[in-house]
Design a protein around this motif. Structure first.
Motif, PDB file in Angstrom:
ATOM      1  N   THR A   8      53.403 111.058  13.240  1.00 48.43           N
ATOM      2  CA  THR A   8      54.004 110.822  11.929  1.00 48.43           C
ATOM      3  C   THR A   8      55.514 110.615  11.967  1.00 48.43           C
ATOM      4  N   ARG A   9      56.209 111.263  12.868  1.00 50.28           N
ATOM      5  CA  ARG A   9      57.674 111.214  12.834  1.00 50.28           C
ATOM      6  C   ARG A   9      58.214 109.912  13.411  1.00 50.28           C
ATOM      7  N   ARG A  10      59.252 109.390  12.795  1.00 51.50           N
ATOM      8  CA  ARG A  10      59.865 108.132  13.209  1.00 51.50           C
ATOM      9  C   ARG A  10      60.306 108.167  14.675  1.00 51.50           C
TER      10      ARG A  10
END
Length: 115
Positions: A8-10
């Motif tokens: 999920t994290r960029r």
């Protein structure tokens, strides 16, 4: 798909894009990167706005996540990977997409050997 299996994290996406290997077929592109710190695998899905409205993009995303969820035991552990949808995916039925995605995962060597 379970929360711990999601990418999920960029910065996680950027790391996989920058350092991972890519494999593709006509319908999907897969970037994968080994990650020994995780117990299973993590998957991210990317669907461009070029493919259609939010309804179309979310339908594609949901189908891909469901395919991976149902084939979870066949996918190798300790990997982060991103699945990117290409234009032909918009017109595909579930079974066609499943066959295409599993083919791409096999090409990326993300499927366990069936011994």
């Amino acid at each position: 798909m379970q929360k711990e299996l999601r990418l999920t994290r960029r910065e996680d996406f950027n790391k996989v894009y920058r350092h991972g290997k890519s494999t593709a077929n006509l319908q999907v592109v897969i970037y994968c990167l080994p990650n020994p710190r995780i117990e299973r695998f993590r998957m991210g899905v990317s669907v461009s706005k070029k493919l259609g409205s939010a309804v179309v993009r979310n339908r594609i995303r949901r189908m891909m996540k469901e395919i991976v969820r149902l084939n979870e035991e066949r996918i190798r552990s300790h990997y982060d990977f991103i699945v990117i949808a290409r234009k032909p995916v918009v017109d595909m039925e579930y079974k066609q997409l499943e066959k295409s995605l599993m083919h791409a995962l096999k090409r990326a060597q993300l499927l366990r050997s069936s011994t």
